[in-house]
Design a protein around this motif. Structure first.
Motif, mmCIF file in Angstrom:
data_model
loop_
_atom_site.group_PDB
_atom_site.id
_atom_site.type_symbol
_atom_site.label_atom_id
_atom_site.label_comp_id
_atom_site.label_asym_id
_atom_site.label_seq_id
_atom_site.Cartn_x
_atom_site.Cartn_y
_atom_site.Cartn_z
ATOM 1 N N SER A 9 0.815 -1.163 0.014
ATOM 2 C CA SER A 9 -0.196 0.102 0.065
ATOM 3 C C SER A 9 0.964 1.304 0.037
ATOM 4 O O SER A 9 0.457 2.205 -0.590
ATOM 5 C CB SER A 9 -0.868 0.098 1.251
ATOM 6 N N SER A 10 2.056 1.143 0.496
ATOM 7 C CA SER A 10 2.915 2.296 0.707
ATOM 8 C C SER A 10 3.422 2.646 -1.078
ATOM 9 O O SER A 10 3.283 3.814 -1.554
ATOM 10 C CB SER A 10 4.284 1.932 1.334
ATOM 11 N N ALA A 17 -0.060 3.822 -2.723
ATOM 12 C CA ALA A 17 -0.128 5.404 -2.343
ATOM 13 C C ALA A 17 0.298 6.279 -3.139
ATOM 14 O O ALA A 17 -0.154 7.367 -3.449
ATOM 15 C CB ALA A 17 -0.019 5.630 -0.750
ATOM 16 N N ILE A 51 -1.282 6.532 -6.330
ATOM 17 C CA ILE A 51 -2.559 7.359 -6.417
ATOM 18 C C ILE A 51 -2.357 8.931 -6.313
ATOM 19 O O ILE A 51 -2.958 9.841 -6.965
ATOM 20 C CB ILE A 51 -3.489 6.828 -5.055
ATOM 21 N N GLU A 52 -1.361 9.260 -5.540
ATOM 22 C CA GLU A 52 -0.829 10.711 -5.368
ATOM 23 C C GLU A 52 -0.507 11.112 -6.842
ATOM 24 O O GLU A 52 -0.997 12.394 -7.144
ATOM 25 C CB GLU A 52 0.339 10.932 -4.575
ATOM 26 N N GLN A 103 -3.692 11.505 -8.895
ATOM 27 C CA GLN A 103 -4.580 12.606 -8.535
ATOM 28 C C GLN A 103 -3.776 14.071 -9.197
ATOM 29 O O GLN A 103 -4.626 14.928 -9.812
ATOM 30 C CB GLN A 103 -4.467 12.880 -7.232
ATOM 31 N N ARG A 134 -9.102 -2.644 -4.661
ATOM 32 C CA ARG A 134 -10.386 -2.269 -5.513
ATOM 33 C C ARG A 134 -9.883 -0.953 -6.453
ATOM 34 O O ARG A 134 -10.597 -0.108 -6.581
ATOM 35 C CB ARG A 134 -11.659 -2.003 -4.977
ATOM 36 N N LEU A 135 -8.495 -1.017 -6.827
ATOM 37 C CA LEU A 135 -8.233 0.138 -7.597
ATOM 38 C C LEU A 135 -7.829 -0.131 -8.914
ATOM 39 O O LEU A 135 -7.425 0.625 -9.917
ATOM 40 C CB LEU A 135 -6.723 0.762 -6.999
ATOM 41 N N VAL A 185 -9.582 2.096 -11.226
ATOM 42 C CA VAL A 185 -9.259 3.381 -11.165
ATOM 43 C C VAL A 185 -7.950 3.650 -12.034
ATOM 44 O O VAL A 185 -7.943 4.693 -12.805
ATOM 45 C CB VAL A 185 -8.832 3.827 -9.805
ATOM 46 N N GLU A 221 1.771 -5.553 5.449
ATOM 47 C CA GLU A 221 0.916 -4.121 5.796
ATOM 48 C C GLU A 221 1.020 -3.947 7.467
ATOM 49 O O GLU A 221 0.794 -2.832 7.779
ATOM 50 C CB GLU A 221 -0.381 -4.142 5.115
ATOM 51 N N PRO A 281 -4.296 8.490 -1.185
ATOM 52 C CA PRO A 281 -3.348 7.626 -0.650
ATOM 53 C C PRO A 281 -3.593 7.543 0.880
ATOM 54 O O PRO A 281 -4.294 8.397 1.717
ATOM 55 C CB PRO A 281 -2.145 8.649 -0.867
ATOM 56 N N GLY A 282 -3.197 6.493 1.578
ATOM 57 C CA GLY A 282 -3.168 6.115 3.057
ATOM 58 C C GLY A 282 -4.387 5.288 3.348
ATOM 59 O O GLY A 282 -5.347 5.301 2.723
ATOM 60 N N LEU A 304 -4.768 2.165 3.240
ATOM 61 C CA LEU A 304 -5.022 1.062 2.378
ATOM 62 C C LEU A 304 -4.709 -0.292 3.013
ATOM 63 O O LEU A 304 -5.196 -0.945 2.976
ATOM 64 C CB LEU A 304 -4.557 1.342 0.989
ATOM 65 N N LEU A 352 -6.505 -3.746 3.291
ATOM 66 C CA LEU A 352 -5.952 -5.056 2.635
ATOM 67 C C LEU A 352 -5.968 -6.089 3.962
ATOM 68 O O LEU A 352 -6.272 -7.424 3.580
ATOM 69 C CB LEU A 352 -4.412 -4.738 2.251
#
Lengths: 116, 148
Positions: free
Chosen positions: A55-56, A59, A62-63, A66, A92-93, A96, B55, B110-111, B113, B117
């Motif tokens: 997720s790091s 993220a 995602i940034e 955006q 669930r991306l 996206v 995570e 972001p963040g 997530l 998971l």
């Protein structure tokens, strides 16, 4: 270990990411992603050599997405492994982020002139 | 009392005491993958468990200890008749379970997530105060769909 490499192809930026993109390695990748999208060009991201993402790393993408959306430019991912795809699905991306099989498919999906 | 706490003790497969530093994440992933495969999970399911534990450890490093604290994390992997339990015991300030809830996924940003998971992958998650009165104990459990 993770690396990244920025080049240009057909007027679009091509960023190649590699290695494990986790909390230990996401800071320089985030910096390069944000630097690339700040150039205001379409950005294609090659994930072929990404061995792991958590997720790091997601993220940071995602940034960047955006910023690209705000600039009216495209950000497309391609050549993700099954395991990398799985992370996007779990988050669930996958709906996206436009995902493509390879560079040709990503280029074909990115018109020369992007409407704002 | 939750279902997780009601589990019998289980067979200890691995105990890993490591510094809560990002440089240890790869070792944790490698260890958890080996254990998950040995217990009988398929490759894909094993990698899901690896992601969930990664995570969780990342959250402890980033939000538990943060930049102000240093400490260790004790990871224990326990085999149960119906699956694999992973316990993560830290000595970080006690976490408020309300603050580690996942965000709404419709809100693309972001963040947070990681928590989503973990809960999506694992069948049970439980955050408790540390058993010795210090830190936190995160219990994760993944059911083995296909018995060995």
């Amino acid at each position: 270990m993770s690396t990244q490499d920025l080049t240009e192809v057909e007027g679009k930026l091509l960023l190649k990411l590699a290695g494990d993109i986790d909390l230990a390695h996401c800071a320089p990748i985030r910096k390069q992603l944000l630097g690339a999208v700040a150039q205001g060009k379409d950005l294609l991201i090659d994930l072929d050599e990404v061995t792991y993402i958590d997720s790091s790393g997601v993220a940071s993408l995602i940034e960047a997405m955006q910023v690209a959306n705000k600039n009216g430019t495209a950000l497309r991912l391609f050549a993700a492994s099954t395991q990398v795809m799985r992370v996007f699905e779990l988050a669930r991306l996958d709906q996206v982020f436009p995902m493509h099989a390879d560079l040709d498919a990503a280029l074909a999906a990115t018109p020369a002139a992007v409407e704002g | 009392m939750s279902r997780d706490t009601d589990l019998p003790p289980g067979n200890l497969l691995l105990e890993l005491d490591f510094a809560a530093e990002v440089g240890r994440l790869k070792i944790v992933r490698s260890s958890v993958k080996s254990i998950a495969l040995a217990v009988g999970f398929e490759e894909d399911a094993a990698m899901d468990i690896v992601l969930a534990v990664d995570e969780a450890v990342t959250n402890i490093i980033r939000h538990g200890y943060g930049e102000e604290h240093r400490g260790d994390i004790l990871l224990r992997a326990l085999q149960h008749d119906d699956g694999l339990a992973i316990e993560l015991h830290d000595k970080a300030p006690t976490a408020d379970p309300e603050k580690v809830k996942p965000r709404a996924l419709e809100d693309i940003k972001p963040g947070k997530l990681g928590t989503h998971l973990i809960r999506t992958i694992m069948d049970r998650t439980e955050l408790l105060p540390g058993p010795d009165g210090t830190g936190n104990l995160l219990k994760l459990f993944k059911k083995l769909e296909k018995p060995r």
